[in-house]
Design an enzyme around this catalytic site. Structure first.
Site, PDB file in Angstrom:
ATOM      1  CB  CYS A  50       0.155   1.980   4.036  1.00  0.00           C
ATOM      2  SG  CYS A  50      -1.511   1.301   3.817  1.00  0.00           S
ATOM      3  CB  CYS A  84      -0.935  -0.024   1.212  1.00  0.00           C
ATOM      4  SG  CYS A  84      -1.814   1.520   1.509  1.00  0.00           S
TER       5      CYS A  84
END
Length: 328
Positions: free
Chosen positions: A76, A73
């Site tokens: 993230c 991600c």
């Protein structure tokens, strides 16, 4: 962000804790990995089996933020350093539990998490607030402050801030006392050690400044504060070796194109605390011959700026003068 029963993709709130107790390690203390059980560090990894103890129960003592993330991600990775720094800055008022949903998908599924990063705050055993997606630092800090209240005042930071203001005002004695107080609490604090060295330099004691800088650990000597103090010490030692400045002033009076005399005078003036006078001499060299001594005057100005620091009025003055002459 909302209080009360918090929803990400499905309703949670009051019923969520009950379903956890029944479905995810009802013993409450299980831990299938390296995550701490209750207490522990401010930032830690949490697993499905440890979630009840490390998040739900722990949040009854202090708020716990859960960061749902995955290695693939991108957002993230943007959020991670921001939220971790904000949690550390909160001074122990909140904890951060990081849950890798690739390895532990059950909790995220139970909460209806549909995209990551997803951040959920738990308090008194219940989810109370949250957000999705990478957020700027200001919003993350506001989120934590809303959850846990303002961060406690850090005495070290307060002392350093006061000392920096006193140093800028040339109150070297008071500044040195505050830097010394910080060093008693944190002997390896680079800002305090280098600040003390700058106090000695301001008071005309370069030898003691050098002794102070020797206290900076080797692995911290790439720190900007150390490099600035070292540059200031080098300049002070250069200035001390020049002796009486009248000689250079006389040479310039006889020959305004004696650029070496102007350069040496600039070093001497800086050593005596006349920063703007030093800037003026170097600017005059740049104005008369930009390529003199392989751009030596401009490079010396940059060393001055590094030694004085960005906030010093003389640095701002020098940057304005340099820009004017370079782009005129």
């Amino acid at each position: 962000m909302s209080n009360g029963n918090y929803s990400i993709g499905g309703q949670v709130g009051g019923g969520f804790g009950a379903s956890m107790d029944g479905g995810y390690g009802g013993q409450g203390g299980g831990n299938d990995g390296g995550a701490p059980s209750g207490g522990g560090d401010l930032i830690f990894d949490v697993t499905t089996q440890g979630f009840m103890a490390d998040v739900m129960e722990a949040s009854r003592q202090q708020p716990v933020i859960v960061d749902f993330w995955a290695p693939w991600c991108g957002p993230c990775k943007q959020l991670t350093p921001i939220i971790e720094a904000a949690v550390k800055a909160a001074g122990g008022t909140v904890k951060l539990a990081k849950m890798n949903i690739d390895e532990h998908p059950e909790i995220a599924g139970q909460m209806g998490v549909q995209s990551i990063p997803a951040v959920v705050a738990f308090k008194d055993g219940q989810p109370v607030d949250g957000f999705m997606g990478a957020q700027p630092e200001s919003q993350v800090k506001a989120f934590i402050e809303k959850l846990a209240g303002p961060a406690p005042v850090n005495q070290t930071d307060a002392f350093l801030e006061q000392a920096a203001e006193l140093l800028l005002a040339k109150d070297y004695g008071q500044a040195a006392q505050l830097y010394g107080a910080v060093m008693q609490m944190e002997p390896d604090n680079v800002a305090a050690i280098t600040g003390l060295a700058q106090c000695y330099l301001g008071a005309g004691e370069p030898e003691r400044a050098g002794q102070a800088l020797d206290l900076v650990p080797e692995d911290k000597r790439s720190d900007e504060a150390f490099l600035a103090a070292k540059a200031a010490l080098d300049l002070a030692e250069q200035a001390a070796s020049l002796g009486d400045l009248a000689e250079f002033q006389e040479r310039i009076a006889k020959d305004p194109l004696d650029l070496q005399a102007r350069f040496d005078l600039a070093l001497g003036l800086n050593g005596k605390g006349d920063k703007t006078g030093a800037v003026d001499q170097l600017i005059e060299i740049v104005r008369r011959d930009r390529d003199w001594n392989e751009d030596g005057a401009r490079k010396q100005l940059l060393q001055f700026f590094e030694a004085w620091g960005f906030k010093d009025p003389a640095s701002a003055y020098g940057r304005r003068k340099l820009s004017a002459v370079l782009f005129s």
